[in-house]
Design an enzyme around this catalytic site. Structure first.
Site, PDB file in Angstrom:
ATOM      1  NE  ARG A 125     -20.682  34.433  -8.495  1.00 14.96           N
ATOM      2  CZ  ARG A 125     -21.625  33.900  -7.718  1.00 14.96           C
ATOM      3  NH1 ARG A 125     -22.366  34.695  -6.962  1.00 14.96           N
ATOM      4  NH2 ARG A 125     -21.843  32.605  -7.707  1.00 14.96           N
ATOM      5  CD  GLU A 156     -24.327  18.020  -2.775  1.00 15.14           C
ATOM      6  OE1 GLU A 156     -23.931  19.185  -2.907  1.00 15.14           O
ATOM      7  OE2 GLU A 156     -23.824  17.196  -1.978  1.00 15.14           O
TER       8      GLU A 156
HETATM    9  P1  AMP Z   1     -22.651  24.151 -11.385  1.00 16.85           P
HETATM   10  O1  AMP Z   1     -24.009  24.183 -12.039  1.00 16.85           O
HETATM   11  O2  AMP Z   1     -22.547  23.098 -10.322  1.00 16.85           O
HETATM   12  O3  AMP Z   1     -21.535  24.087 -12.389  1.00 16.85           O
HETATM   13  O4  AMP Z   1     -22.508  25.523 -10.576  1.00 16.85           O
HETATM   14  C1  AMP Z   1     -22.151  26.676 -11.255  1.00 16.85           C
HETATM   15  C2  AMP Z   1     -22.894  27.887 -10.749  1.00 16.85           C
HETATM   16  O5  AMP Z   1     -22.952  27.926  -9.339  1.00 16.85           O
HETATM   17  C3  AMP Z   1     -22.185  29.134 -11.212  1.00 16.85           C
HETATM   18  O6  AMP Z   1     -23.158  30.082 -11.634  1.00 16.85           O
HETATM   19  C4  AMP Z   1     -21.417  29.603  -9.993  1.00 16.85           C
HETATM   20  O7  AMP Z   1     -21.480  31.002  -9.868  1.00 16.85           O
HETATM   21  C5  AMP Z   1     -22.078  28.917  -8.803  1.00 16.85           C
HETATM   22  N1  AMP Z   1     -21.111  28.186  -7.957  1.00 16.85           N
HETATM   23  C6  AMP Z   1     -21.060  26.838  -7.755  1.00 16.85           C
HETATM   24  N2  AMP Z   1     -20.092  26.493  -6.904  1.00 16.85           N
HETATM   25  C7  AMP Z   1     -19.463  27.638  -6.551  1.00 16.85           C
HETATM   26  C8  AMP Z   1     -18.333  27.951  -5.710  1.00 16.85           C
HETATM   27  N3  AMP Z   1     -17.649  27.013  -5.034  1.00 16.85           N
HETATM   28  N4  AMP Z   1     -17.969  29.249  -5.600  1.00 16.85           N
HETATM   29  C9  AMP Z   1     -18.639  30.218  -6.271  1.00 16.85           C
HETATM   30  N5  AMP Z   1     -19.704  29.993  -7.069  1.00 16.85           N
HETATM   31  C10 AMP Z   1     -20.123  28.722  -7.215  1.00 16.85           C
END
Ligand code: AMP
Length: 174
Positions: A59, A96
């Site tokens: 995305r 996680e």
């Molecule tokens: P992080 O590495 O935990 O910051 O997760 C970010 C990635 O996971 C991004 O590429 C987001 O598209 C996806 N992502 C994580 N949590 C969500 C959420 N609640 N809604 C949509 N996409 C998420």
């Protein structure tokens, strides 16, 4: 919070139990909201010379490519393993539960190039932090990281210090 937030749809328990998924497709399909999002990013970085926007699969490609176009910069995709055809650097990062991995073409960034990293959403910051490692390994200069949505309560911004983080929509709670 700005008006753009009204275009984000929350889907409880997707893709698994306990995740409140922020769906950006409802913003992208609206011509005015799409244009506003691109304009706000472009205005923010208008006086910053950017050589390349690095977009994170998948995305992060959508607004990242639009932003690169507006800034007159190149676009570089960071992808899941096995998707990029030429030789790559790879970086693992912790989820996680378990680990994930991202890749970038070895010739995508030249030393000293000014890089903006973009993804649709900042949660824990693990994916973006892994992208920073790849860019720094290639000696790119990270100007900042931009996100359409920031889940502020997960403190991803702290994990990305000392880099500049810019987001258009913030959520302080689930
Ligand atoms: P992080 O590495 O935990 O910051 O997760 C970010 C990635 O996971 C991004 O590429 C987001 O598209 C996806 N992502 C994580 N949590 C969500 C959420 N609640 N809604 C949509 N996409 C998420």
């Amino acid at each position: 919070m700005n008006d753009l937030s009204t275009h984000i749809r929350s889907i409880p328990n997707f893709p698994k139990q306990g995740i409140n998924f922020k769906d950006i497709t409802t913003l992208l399909k609206d011509p005015g909201a799409f244009r506003t999002a691109v304009s706000l990013f472009t205005e923010h970085y208008a006086s910053t010379p950017v050589d390349k926007v690095v977009g994170i699969e998948s995305r992060g490609f959508i607004l990242g490519a639009a932003l690169a176009h507006e800034l007159g910069a190149g676009f570089v995709p960071v992808r899941k393993p096995g998707k990029l055809p030429a030789p790559t650097f790879r970086q693992e990062y912790k989820l996680e539960y378990g680990v994930d991995c991202i890749e970038i073409h070895k010739d995508a960034i030249r030393p000293g190039e000014r890089i903006l990293i973009h993804d649709d959403l900042l949660a824990t910051g693990g994916t973006a932090a892994a992208t920073c490692i790849l860019v720094e390994q290639m000696k790119g200069s990270i100007l900042g990281l931009s996100f359409l949505v920031e889940l502020s309560f997960l403190k991803g911004r702290d994990r990305l210090k000392p880099h500049n983080v810019f987001s258009l929509i913030q959520y302080d709670a689930e």
